[in-house]
Design a protein around this motif. Structure first.
Motif, PDB file in Angstrom:
ATOM      1  N   MET A 184       0.841  -1.179   0.000  1.00 42.81           N
ATOM      2  CA  MET A 184       0.000   0.000   0.000  1.00 42.81           C
ATOM      3  C   MET A 184       0.887   1.242   0.000  1.00 42.81           C
ATOM      4  O   MET A 184       1.841   1.324   0.755  1.00 42.81           O
ATOM      5  CB  MET A 184      -0.896  -0.035   1.225  1.00 42.81           C
ATOM      6  CG  MET A 184      -1.381   1.311   1.686  1.00 42.81           C
ATOM      7  SD  MET A 184      -3.071   1.263   2.170  1.00 42.81           S
ATOM      8  CE  MET A 184      -3.763   2.500   1.160  1.00 42.81           C
ATOM      9  N   MET A 185       0.539   2.195  -0.822  1.00 39.76           N
ATOM     10  CA  MET A 185       1.274   3.461  -0.931  1.00 39.76           C
ATOM     11  C   MET A 185       0.382   4.572  -0.361  1.00 39.76           C
ATOM     12  O   MET A 185      -0.777   4.690  -0.716  1.00 39.76           O
ATOM     13  CB  MET A 185       1.608   3.750  -2.388  1.00 39.76           C
ATOM     14  CG  MET A 185       2.334   5.035  -2.636  1.00 39.76           C
ATOM     15  SD  MET A 185       4.065   5.078  -2.151  1.00 39.76           S
ATOM     16  CE  MET A 185       4.798   3.924  -3.273  1.00 39.76           C
ATOM     17  N   VAL A 186       0.943   5.371   0.531  1.00 39.39           N
ATOM     18  CA  VAL A 186       0.241   6.537   1.077  1.00 39.39           C
ATOM     19  C   VAL A 186       0.776   7.771   0.362  1.00 39.39           C
ATOM     20  O   VAL A 186       1.988   7.897   0.174  1.00 39.39           O
ATOM     21  CB  VAL A 186       0.476   6.659   2.604  1.00 39.39           C
ATOM     22  CG1 VAL A 186      -0.092   7.957   3.143  1.00 39.39           C
ATOM     23  CG2 VAL A 186      -0.127   5.472   3.327  1.00 39.39           C
ATOM     24  N   LYS A 187      -0.120   8.657  -0.025  1.00 38.19           N
ATOM     25  CA  LYS A 187       0.284   9.911  -0.665  1.00 38.19           C
ATOM     26  C   LYS A 187      -0.316  11.070   0.113  1.00 38.19           C
ATOM     27  O   LYS A 187      -1.502  11.066   0.436  1.00 38.19           O
ATOM     28  CB  LYS A 187      -0.187   9.959  -2.116  1.00 38.19           C
ATOM     29  CG  LYS A 187       0.479   8.903  -2.968  1.00 38.19           C
ATOM     30  CD  LYS A 187       0.007   8.963  -4.400  1.00 38.19           C
ATOM     31  CE  LYS A 187       0.683   7.858  -5.211  1.00 38.19           C
ATOM     32  NZ  LYS A 187       0.216   7.846  -6.596  1.00 38.19           N
ATOM     33  N   ILE A 188       0.523  12.050   0.425  1.00 42.64           N
ATOM     34  CA  ILE A 188       0.100  13.248   1.149  1.00 42.64           C
ATOM     35  C   ILE A 188       0.507  14.454   0.321  1.00 42.64           C
ATOM     36  O   ILE A 188       1.661  14.556  -0.098  1.00 42.64           O
ATOM     37  CB  ILE A 188       0.739  13.301   2.552  1.00 42.64           C
ATOM     38  CG1 ILE A 188       0.241  12.122   3.397  1.00 42.64           C
ATOM     39  CG2 ILE A 188       0.440  14.635   3.230  1.00 42.64           C
ATOM     40  CD1 ILE A 188       0.899  12.020   4.749  1.00 42.64           C
ATOM     41  N   TYR A 189      -0.439  15.355   0.101  1.00 46.69           N
ATOM     42  CA  TYR A 189      -0.201  16.567  -0.680  1.00 46.69           C
ATOM     43  C   TYR A 189      -0.439  17.783   0.204  1.00 46.69           C
ATOM     44  O   TYR A 189      -1.422  17.821   0.945  1.00 46.69           O
ATOM     45  CB  TYR A 189      -1.162  16.648  -1.866  1.00 46.69           C
ATOM     46  CG  TYR A 189      -1.085  15.471  -2.807  1.00 46.69           C
ATOM     47  CD1 TYR A 189      -0.217  15.495  -3.886  1.00 46.69           C
ATOM     48  CD2 TYR A 189      -1.873  14.339  -2.617  1.00 46.69           C
ATOM     49  CE1 TYR A 189      -0.132  14.417  -4.764  1.00 46.69           C
ATOM     50  CE2 TYR A 189      -1.796  13.267  -3.485  1.00 46.69           C
ATOM     51  CZ  TYR A 189      -0.935  13.307  -4.557  1.00 46.69           C
ATOM     52  OH  TYR A 189      -0.857  12.243  -5.420  1.00 46.69           O
ATOM     53  N   SER A 190       0.448  18.761   0.121  1.00 42.32           N
ATOM     54  CA  SER A 190       0.276  20.014   0.851  1.00 42.32           C
ATOM     55  C   SER A 190       0.667  21.170  -0.053  1.00 42.32           C
ATOM     56  O   SER A 190       1.672  21.095  -0.766  1.00 42.32           O
ATOM     57  CB  SER A 190       1.171  20.062   2.095  1.00 42.32           C
ATOM     58  OG  SER A 190       0.779  19.116   3.044  1.00 42.32           O
ATOM     59  N   TYR A 191      -0.115  22.227   0.008  1.00 43.60           N
ATOM     60  CA  TYR A 191       0.187  23.449  -0.742  1.00 43.60           C
ATOM     61  C   TYR A 191       0.794  24.499   0.168  1.00 43.60           C
ATOM     62  O   TYR A 191       0.358  24.660   1.311  1.00 43.60           O
ATOM     63  CB  TYR A 191      -1.084  24.062  -1.332  1.00 43.60           C
ATOM     64  CG  TYR A 191      -1.595  23.375  -2.565  1.00 43.60           C
ATOM     65  CD1 TYR A 191      -1.019  23.634  -3.807  1.00 43.60           C
ATOM     66  CD2 TYR A 191      -2.648  22.484  -2.493  1.00 43.60           C
ATOM     67  CE1 TYR A 191      -1.499  23.010  -4.946  1.00 43.60           C
ATOM     68  CE2 TYR A 191      -3.133  21.863  -3.627  1.00 43.60           C
ATOM     69  CZ  TYR A 191      -2.557  22.131  -4.853  1.00 43.60           C
ATOM     70  OH  TYR A 191      -3.027  21.520  -5.981  1.00 43.60           O
ATOM     71  N   TYR A 192       1.788  25.196  -0.349  1.00 47.25           N
ATOM     72  CA  TYR A 192       2.208  26.438   0.278  1.00 47.25           C
ATOM     73  C   TYR A 192       1.628  27.544  -0.603  1.00 47.25           C
ATOM     74  O   TYR A 192       2.233  27.990  -1.558  1.00 47.25           O
ATOM     75  CB  TYR A 192       3.733  26.560   0.393  1.00 47.25           C
ATOM     76  CG  TYR A 192       4.143  27.866   1.035  1.00 47.25           C
ATOM     77  CD1 TYR A 192       3.730  28.167   2.323  1.00 47.25           C
ATOM     78  CD2 TYR A 192       4.894  28.803   0.349  1.00 47.25           C
ATOM     79  CE1 TYR A 192       4.076  29.376   2.908  1.00 47.25           C
ATOM     80  CE2 TYR A 192       5.240  30.007   0.927  1.00 47.25           C
ATOM     81  CZ  TYR A 192       4.825  30.287   2.218  1.00 47.25           C
ATOM     82  OH  TYR A 192       5.152  31.488   2.797  1.00 47.25           O
ATOM     83  N   PHE A 193       0.392  27.873  -0.317  1.00 42.28           N
ATOM     84  CA  PHE A 193      -0.385  28.876  -1.038  1.00 42.28           C
ATOM     85  C   PHE A 193      -0.296  28.652  -2.547  1.00 42.28           C
ATOM     86  O   PHE A 193      -0.373  27.512  -2.972  1.00 42.28           O
ATOM     87  CB  PHE A 193       0.030  30.283  -0.598  1.00 42.28           C
ATOM     88  CG  PHE A 193      -0.278  30.476   0.851  1.00 42.28           C
ATOM     89  CD1 PHE A 193      -1.529  30.884   1.262  1.00 42.28           C
ATOM     90  CD2 PHE A 193       0.681  30.195   1.822  1.00 42.28           C
ATOM     91  CE1 PHE A 193      -1.832  31.000   2.613  1.00 42.28           C
ATOM     92  CE2 PHE A 193       0.385  30.315   3.166  1.00 42.28           C
ATOM     93  CZ  PHE A 193      -0.873  30.723   3.551  1.00 42.28           C
ATOM     94  N   GLU A 194      -0.157  29.662  -3.316  1.00 45.41           N
ATOM     95  CA  GLU A 194      -0.065  29.510  -4.770  1.00 45.41           C
ATOM     96  C   GLU A 194       1.386  29.564  -5.216  1.00 45.41           C
ATOM     97  O   GLU A 194       1.714  30.099  -6.278  1.00 45.41           O
ATOM     98  CB  GLU A 194      -0.920  30.568  -5.471  1.00 45.41           C
ATOM     99  CG  GLU A 194      -2.389  30.353  -5.223  1.00 45.41           C
ATOM    100  CD  GLU A 194      -3.273  31.285  -6.020  1.00 45.41           C
ATOM    101  OE1 GLU A 194      -2.762  32.038  -6.866  1.00 45.41           O
ATOM    102  OE2 GLU A 194      -4.485  31.256  -5.795  1.00 45.41           O
ATOM    103  N   GLU A 195       2.246  28.979  -4.413  1.00 46.80           N
ATOM    104  CA  GLU A 195       3.674  28.952  -4.700  1.00 46.80           C
ATOM    105  C   GLU A 195       4.156  27.530  -4.992  1.00 46.80           C
ATOM    106  O   GLU A 195       4.756  27.290  -6.024  1.00 46.80           O
ATOM    107  CB  GLU A 195       4.472  29.526  -3.519  1.00 46.80           C
ATOM    108  CG  GLU A 195       4.166  30.972  -3.209  1.00 46.80           C
ATOM    109  CD  GLU A 195       4.821  31.933  -4.184  1.00 46.80           C
ATOM    110  OE1 GLU A 195       5.955  31.676  -4.606  1.00 46.80           O
ATOM    111  OE2 GLU A 195       4.177  32.938  -4.506  1.00 46.80           O
ATOM    112  N   LEU A 196       3.909  26.609  -4.060  1.00 44.67           N
ATOM    113  CA  LEU A 196       4.470  25.264  -4.146  1.00 44.67           C
ATOM    114  C   LEU A 196       3.453  24.201  -3.756  1.00 44.67           C
ATOM    115  O   LEU A 196       2.552  24.455  -2.954  1.00 44.67           O
ATOM    116  CB  LEU A 196       5.663  25.126  -3.197  1.00 44.67           C
ATOM    117  CG  LEU A 196       6.828  26.088  -3.367  1.00 44.67           C
ATOM    118  CD1 LEU A 196       7.815  25.906  -2.228  1.00 44.67           C
ATOM    119  CD2 LEU A 196       7.509  25.891  -4.708  1.00 44.67           C
TER     120      LEU A 196
END
Length: 130
Positions: A1-13
Motif C-alpha cells: 500500500m502506498m500513502v500519498k500526502i499533498y500540501s500546498y504552500y499557497f499559490e507557490e508550491l
C-alpha cells in the motif's frame, strides 16, 4: 500500500510525499498488544520540524508553527502500518497575517521522514501523474 500526502504552500508550491512498505514505512511495527508506539510523538515532531524548515527555506516569512500530531494507519486492515501526520501552520509569501495554510509532514515509526517532491504551482498537476 502506498500513502500519498499533498500540501500546498499557497499559490507557490505543492509538496508530495509518497511512501509505503518499500520505504520502510512498516518497520518497526506497532503491535496491537503494545501500549505505546515505538516512536514518541515528541520525537516525531522534532523530525518533522527539521524537514518543514528545509521545505520552506526559501520562504523565511512562512515561520512554521506546530499545530497537531496524529497517529494514522495506512489502511483499516490488520496489516496496515502506522505513521505520524504532523501539521504545521505557515504564513503566506506576502505575510500580511490575514491568511494561513497547513503543511503536512509524515514521520515513520522508525523516526524517518519520507522523501518529498516539490512542484511549482503552475506545474502542480504533474504531482498526480507521478
Amino acid at each position: 500500500m502506498m500513502v500519498k500526502i499533498y500540501s500546498y504552500y499557497f499559490e507557490e508550491l505543492l509538496f508530495k510525499f509518497a511512501f509505503g512498505e518499500e520505504n520502510g514505512a512498516d518497520s518497526p511495527r506497532w503491535l496491537d498488544d503494545e501500549a505505546f508506539p515505538p516512536l514518541s510523538p515528541r520525537d516525531a515532531i522534532k523530525a518533522s520540524r527539521v524537514v518543514v524548515a528545509t521545505m520552506l527555506k526559501a520562504y523565511p516569512q512562512a515561520d512554521p508553527q506546530f499545530d497537531s500530531c496524529a497517529l494514522k494507519r495506512s489502511s483499516e486492515s490488520q496489516s496496515g502500518w502506522w505513521y505520524y501526520d504532523i501539521d504545521w501552520v505557515v504564513w503566506p509569501p506576502e505575510c500580511d497575517g490575514s491568511d494561513r495554510s497547513t503543511i503536512n509532514v509524515p514521520v515513520l515509526l522508525n523516526g524517518q521522514v519520507p522523501a518529498f517532491e516539490v512542484f511549482s504551482y503552475q506545474e502542480r498537476f504533474k504531482a498526480w501523474e507521478s
